[in-house]
Design a protein around this motif. Structure first.
Motif, PDB file in Angstrom:
ATOM      1  N   ALA A 136      54.026  17.873  24.578  1.00  0.00           N
ATOM      2  CA  ALA A 136      53.068  16.844  24.997  1.00  0.00           C
ATOM      3  C   ALA A 136      52.064  16.537  23.897  1.00  0.00           C
ATOM      4  CB  ALA A 136      52.348  17.301  26.266  1.00  0.00           C
ATOM      5  N   GLU A 137      51.632  17.552  23.160  1.00  0.00           N
ATOM      6  CA  GLU A 137      50.691  17.304  22.064  1.00  0.00           C
ATOM      7  C   GLU A 137      51.339  16.436  20.985  1.00  0.00           C
ATOM      8  OE1 GLU A 137      48.003  19.729  18.766  1.00  0.00           O
ATOM      9  OE2 GLU A 137      48.695  20.763  20.574  1.00  0.00           O
ATOM     10  N   PHE A 165      51.272  12.929  22.195  1.00  0.00           N
ATOM     11  CA  PHE A 165      49.929  12.347  22.074  1.00  0.00           C
ATOM     12  C   PHE A 165      49.681  11.832  20.656  1.00  0.00           C
ATOM     13  CE2 PHE A 165      48.198  14.272  26.057  1.00  0.00           C
ATOM     14  CZ  PHE A 165      47.573  13.130  26.531  1.00  0.00           C
ATOM     15  N   ARG A 216      55.624  18.183  32.574  1.00  0.00           N
ATOM     16  CA  ARG A 216      54.895  17.290  31.667  1.00  0.00           C
ATOM     17  C   ARG A 216      53.560  16.867  32.275  1.00  0.00           C
ATOM     18  NH1 ARG A 216      53.194  12.372  33.890  1.00  0.00           N
ATOM     19  NH2 ARG A 216      54.876  10.913  34.294  1.00  0.00           N
ATOM     20  N   THR A 217      53.508  16.733  33.625  1.00  0.00           N
ATOM     21  CA  THR A 217      52.239  16.408  34.265  1.00  0.00           C
ATOM     22  C   THR A 217      51.245  17.542  34.062  1.00  0.00           C
ATOM     23  OG1 THR A 217      53.362  15.039  35.913  1.00  0.00           O
ATOM     24  CG2 THR A 217      51.130  15.759  36.438  1.00  0.00           C
ATOM     25  N   VAL A 225      50.173  17.731  30.012  1.00  0.00           N
ATOM     26  CA  VAL A 225      49.218  16.725  29.515  1.00  0.00           C
ATOM     27  C   VAL A 225      47.770  17.182  29.706  1.00  0.00           C
ATOM     28  CG1 VAL A 225      48.352  14.390  29.889  1.00  0.00           C
ATOM     29  CG2 VAL A 225      50.806  14.778  29.630  1.00  0.00           C
ATOM     30  N   CYS A 241      50.368  22.299  36.490  1.00  0.00           N
ATOM     31  CA  CYS A 241      49.104  22.220  35.750  1.00  0.00           C
ATOM     32  C   CYS A 241      48.558  23.617  35.477  1.00  0.00           C
ATOM     33  CB  CYS A 241      48.091  21.394  36.530  1.00  0.00           C
ATOM     34  SG  CYS A 241      48.485  19.632  36.662  1.00  0.00           S
ATOM     35  N   SER A 264      44.434  14.967  37.145  1.00  0.00           N
ATOM     36  CA  SER A 264      45.844  14.587  37.241  1.00  0.00           C
ATOM     37  C   SER A 264      46.152  13.991  38.610  1.00  0.00           C
ATOM     38  CB  SER A 264      46.735  15.806  37.004  1.00  0.00           C
ATOM     39  OG  SER A 264      46.469  16.387  35.751  1.00  0.00           O
ATOM     40  N   ASP A 292      43.570   9.050  28.476  1.00  0.00           N
ATOM     41  CA  ASP A 292      44.864   9.348  27.875  1.00  0.00           C
ATOM     42  C   ASP A 292      45.349   8.188  27.010  1.00  0.00           C
ATOM     43  OD1 ASP A 292      45.170   7.711  30.104  1.00  0.00           O
ATOM     44  OD2 ASP A 292      46.731   8.928  31.040  1.00  0.00           O
ATOM     45  N   ASN A 293      45.146   6.938  27.475  1.00  0.00           N
ATOM     46  CA  ASN A 293      45.635   5.766  26.752  1.00  0.00           C
ATOM     47  C   ASN A 293      44.836   4.549  27.202  1.00  0.00           C
ATOM     48  OD1 ASN A 293      47.049   3.678  25.569  1.00  0.00           O
ATOM     49  ND2 ASN A 293      48.933   3.985  26.717  1.00  0.00           N
ATOM     50  N   ASN A 347      44.111  11.546  33.221  1.00  0.00           N
ATOM     51  CA  ASN A 347      45.545  11.593  32.919  1.00  0.00           C
ATOM     52  C   ASN A 347      46.275  10.842  34.025  1.00  0.00           C
ATOM     53  OD1 ASN A 347      48.264  12.413  32.646  1.00  0.00           O
ATOM     54  ND2 ASN A 347      47.836  14.329  33.745  1.00  0.00           N
ATOM     55  N   PHE A 395      55.891  10.681  28.019  1.00  0.00           N
ATOM     56  CA  PHE A 395      55.867  12.149  28.073  1.00  0.00           C
ATOM     57  C   PHE A 395      57.137  12.696  28.720  1.00  0.00           C
ATOM     58  CE2 PHE A 395      51.460  11.009  27.459  1.00  0.00           C
ATOM     59  CZ  PHE A 395      51.059  11.925  26.499  1.00  0.00           C
TER      60      PHE A 395
END
Length: 373
Positions: free
Chosen positions: A30-31, A34, A136-137, A140, A168, A249, A267-268, A335, A341
């Motif tokens: 995930a990093e 990003f 992936r959730t 992140v 998580c 999340s 996140d974006n 997120n 991702f």
């Protein structure tokens, strides 16, 4: 004679064997995604290339007896994406969700991912994706914790102890070197007890079940929120202690004072701008009830700065923006879920499966009939 095409199918046990439950592997992946996100080496759906996905919206009523009707957490969503860098792959995440699934012995959402060759469109791999989506959730916000949380953070409070909350927890725990205690808070005591047992047995950490939301939140050095839309939350400013890092999340509400006091990290930016654009086009003041909806509404009321003014995690990772600027600062990482991702993690699961001989090869065709016309 046309080209023979086959693709790999990975069941849930195949994905487990390929490492989908390896929290550190998922966080590292995930990093890396990003970093590509911050550089712009990706595409998602829609004309603006930043749409979360295309949902199938069910009506509240219908004259057709077999047509599905709207219900709690009920939807289908297609999430196409291209991810660049070493991944260099296209694909789509497809899922259906229904809160009533639990009564049928099924998870709330049933997910698959298809990876495709970016040039030909041929399928490369079809994966069972419930575990990869949860992983992936979780990964992140774990990247968020790695770059935003205080290094001396000792208490992680998990609000939401279902499959996503568990993902998580595992990922965040992997990046908190000083973690000592996990507080488990959930609407269903059964899930909270299961998570606490997992913490003690598998992570070797202290765990406590706390059904009272305020008591759970007040303890948190890091607060992970992983609840569905059917479990609305409201946090008060007085509950959140100085230095806390809130990892969102799932959707929640809080006092306006808390939103204004927190340093919000996105996140974006373009994803959230797309949510706002779509909401305004649909005359929807809730903007689809996304995780960022309270922020969008406060921006509309001129109580928060515009979206481009907020830092993003990718640019913090690239050292282009600042994350935490003091030990007393409260940070909130938003997120809201992106298919890039899923593409990154599923790409690596696919290649691990190829190396280890996992999965089942399926034939699309020996030679496409249309190539013989």
């Amino acid at each position: 004679m046309g080209k023979r095409t086959e693709f790999l199918y990975l069941s849930e046990p195949d994905c487990i064997a390929a490492g989908v439950l390896d929290a550190k592997k998922c966080v590292d992946n995930a990093e890396e995604v990003f970093r590509l996100l911050a550089k712009g080496d990706y595409l998602m759906g829609g004309a603006g290339r930043n749409s979360h996905g295309l949902p199938l919206v069910f009506p509240s009523e219908s004259p057709f007896p077999s047509m599905p009707l709207a219900g709690p957490d009920r939807r289908f969503v297609a999430m196409p994406a291209y991810l660049g860098g070493r991944f260099d792959v296209c694909g789509v995440k497809w899922y259906g969700s229904n809160a009533a699934n639990k009564r049928r012995g099924l998870p709330r959402s049933v997910l698959t991912v298809m990876l495709n060759d970016k040039e030909t469109g041929e399928p490369l791999c079809l994966l069972s994706a419930n575990l990869s989506s949860a992983a992936r959730t979780g990964a992140v916000p774990a990247v968020g914790a790695k770059y935003l949380a205080r290094r001396d953070a000792e208490i992680l409070t998990c609000v939401g102890c279902g499959p996503i909350g568990r993902g998580c927890l595992d990922a965040i725990a992997a990046v908190m070197p000083g973690l000592k205690t996990v507080v488990c808070c959930n609407r269903s005591p059964e899930n909270a007890n299961k998570m606490a047992e997992h913490v003690r047995r598998d992570l070797g950490l202290a765990a406590m079940v706390e059904p009272d939301l305020e008591t759970a939140v007040r303890q948190a050095d890091v607060l992970s929120v992983a609840v569905s839309r059917t479990a609305p939350l409201h946090f008060q400013r007085a509950w959140v202690k100085p230095g806390c890092t809130l990892l969102a999340s799932g959707p929640f509400q809080c006092d306006e004072a808390l939103w204004r006091d927190m340093r919000i990290v996105l996140d974006n930016t373009a994803l959230h701008e797309t949510y706002v654009k779509e909401g305004k086009e649909n005359h929807d003041p809730t903007y689809g009830n996304h995780i960022g909806t309270p922020i969008y509404q406060l921006i509309d009321d001129r109580k928060l700065p515009p979206l481009p003014d907020f830092p993003t995690l990718g640019r913090i990772i690239l050292d282009e923006q600042k994350g935490r600027t003091s030990d007393e600062q409260i940070l909130c990482f938003i997120n809201d879920g992106m298919a890039i991702f899923d593409m990154g993690l599923c790409h690596d699961l696919y290649h691990t499966a190829l190396e280890q001989g996992l999965g089942q090869k399926l034939l699309l065709w020996e030679s496409a009939a249309q190539c013989e016309e």
